[in-house]
Design a protein around this motif. Structure first.
Motif, PDB file in Angstrom:
ATOM      1  N   HIS A 134      34.300  32.658  25.545  1.00 25.78           N
ATOM      2  CA  HIS A 134      35.709  32.860  25.188  1.00 25.78           C
ATOM      3  C   HIS A 134      36.075  34.342  25.090  1.00 25.78           C
ATOM      4  CE1 HIS A 134      33.753  32.917  21.223  1.00 25.78           C
ATOM      5  NE2 HIS A 134      34.728  33.737  20.880  1.00 25.78           N
ATOM      6  N   ASP A 135      35.076  35.233  25.011  1.00 28.22           N
ATOM      7  CA  ASP A 135      35.337  36.674  24.959  1.00 28.22           C
ATOM      8  C   ASP A 135      35.358  37.307  26.343  1.00 28.22           C
ATOM      9  OD1 ASP A 135      35.537  36.691  22.235  1.00 28.22           O
ATOM     10  OD2 ASP A 135      33.434  37.209  21.914  1.00 28.22           O
ATOM     11  N   ARG A 136      35.076  36.546  27.351  1.00 27.82           N
ATOM     12  CA  ARG A 136      35.025  37.091  28.705  1.00 27.82           C
ATOM     13  C   ARG A 136      36.419  37.336  29.236  1.00 27.82           C
ATOM     14  NH1 ARG A 136      30.023  33.772  31.440  1.00 27.82           N
ATOM     15  NH2 ARG A 136      28.489  34.484  29.932  1.00 27.82           N
ATOM     16  N   ASN A 137      36.516  38.281  30.180  1.00 30.82           N
ATOM     17  CA  ASN A 137      37.835  38.584  30.735  1.00 30.82           C
ATOM     18  C   ASN A 137      38.280  37.445  31.646  1.00 30.82           C
ATOM     19  OD1 ASN A 137      37.288  39.121  33.631  1.00 30.82           O
ATOM     20  ND2 ASN A 137      35.990  40.738  32.823  1.00 30.82           N
ATOM     21  N   ALA A 138      39.551  37.433  31.943  1.00 30.70           N
ATOM     22  CA  ALA A 138      40.130  36.337  32.723  1.00 30.70           C
ATOM     23  C   ALA A 138      39.862  36.459  34.216  1.00 30.70           C
ATOM     24  CB  ALA A 138      41.627  36.283  32.478  1.00 30.70           C
ATOM     25  N   SER A 139      39.408  37.612  34.673  1.00 35.47           N
ATOM     26  CA  SER A 139      39.177  37.775  36.111  1.00 35.47           C
ATOM     27  C   SER A 139      37.881  37.079  36.510  1.00 35.47           C
ATOM     28  CB  SER A 139      39.122  39.254  36.479  1.00 35.47           C
ATOM     29  OG  SER A 139      37.888  39.802  36.086  1.00 35.47           O
ATOM     30  N   ASN A 140      37.661  36.986  37.800  1.00 40.78           N
ATOM     31  CA  ASN A 140      36.475  36.329  38.332  1.00 40.78           C
ATOM     32  C   ASN A 140      35.310  37.299  38.469  1.00 40.78           C
ATOM     33  OD1 ASN A 140      35.011  34.149  39.335  1.00 40.78           O
ATOM     34  ND2 ASN A 140      35.515  34.677  41.444  1.00 40.78           N
ATOM     35  N   ALA A 141      35.487  38.547  38.057  1.00 44.06           N
ATOM     36  CA  ALA A 141      34.429  39.538  38.214  1.00 44.06           C
ATOM     37  C   ALA A 141      34.060  40.147  36.869  1.00 44.06           C
ATOM     38  CB  ALA A 141      34.876  40.625  39.173  1.00 44.06           C
ATOM     39  N   TYR A 142      32.819  40.579  36.808  1.00 48.08           N
ATOM     40  CA  TYR A 142      32.222  41.161  35.617  1.00 48.08           C
ATOM     41  C   TYR A 142      31.647  42.498  36.060  1.00 48.08           C
ATOM     42  CZ  TYR A 142      28.193  41.292  32.272  1.00 48.08           C
ATOM     43  OH  TYR A 142      27.243  41.610  31.351  1.00 48.08           O
ATOM     44  N   TYR A 143      31.904  43.570  35.328  1.00 46.57           N
ATOM     45  CA  TYR A 143      31.437  44.915  35.670  1.00 46.57           C
ATOM     46  C   TYR A 143      30.591  45.455  34.517  1.00 46.57           C
ATOM     47  CZ  TYR A 143      35.062  44.587  39.232  1.00 46.57           C
ATOM     48  OH  TYR A 143      35.842  44.181  40.293  1.00 46.57           O
ATOM     49  N   PRO A 144      29.323  45.017  34.436  1.00 48.92           N
ATOM     50  CA  PRO A 144      28.481  45.437  33.320  1.00 48.92           C
ATOM     51  C   PRO A 144      27.836  46.805  33.560  1.00 48.92           C
ATOM     52  CG  PRO A 144      27.249  43.985  34.741  1.00 48.92           C
ATOM     53  CD  PRO A 144      28.645  44.072  35.318  1.00 48.92           C
TER      54      PRO A 144
END
Length: 112
Positions: free
Chosen positions: A64-74
């Motif tokens: 639920h804390d993840r961003n709404a986009s389909n990509a993750y930039y760790p």
């Protein structure tokens, strides 16, 4: 991956030595949501750090804390790691301005 990490650390150390103002360098991959959990588990197992996660969770950001986009930039590779552990796997795309800049940069690279 350990070999790439060693190469990253060497290049980063050399750059930091040449650029007196730079203290930390990071490498940030683009991970799609479908591969995120697998990526995080692999990353945590391969990096020797006391990573405990964000918001009190163990090792991963709650869905639920993840961003709404389909990509993750760790933030994946960090040099030096010591003292910068809190940045490990920090999702730069959680901030709208950073996500917009990252996506704009990717589009520019793809055009060339």
């Amino acid at each position: 991956r350990a070999s790439f990490k060693r190469k990253f650390d060497k290049v980063a150390a050399d750059l930091i030595k040449k650029m007196n103002a730079t203290v930390t360098l990071e490498w940030i991959p683009r991970i799609t949501e479908e591969f995120r959990d697998e990526f995080e588990l692999n990353a945590i197992s391969q990096v020797n750090t006391n990573f405990t996660g964000f918001h009190g969770q163990d090792n991963v950001v709650a869905a639920h804390d993840r961003n709404a986009s389909n990509a993750y930039y760790p933030v994946y590779y960090i040099y030096p790691m010591k003292g910068n552990e809190p940045a490990f796997l920090f999702d730069l795309s959680m901030n709208d301005a950073r996500r917009t800049s990252l996506e704009k940069g990717i589009r520019l690279i793809e055009l060339n």
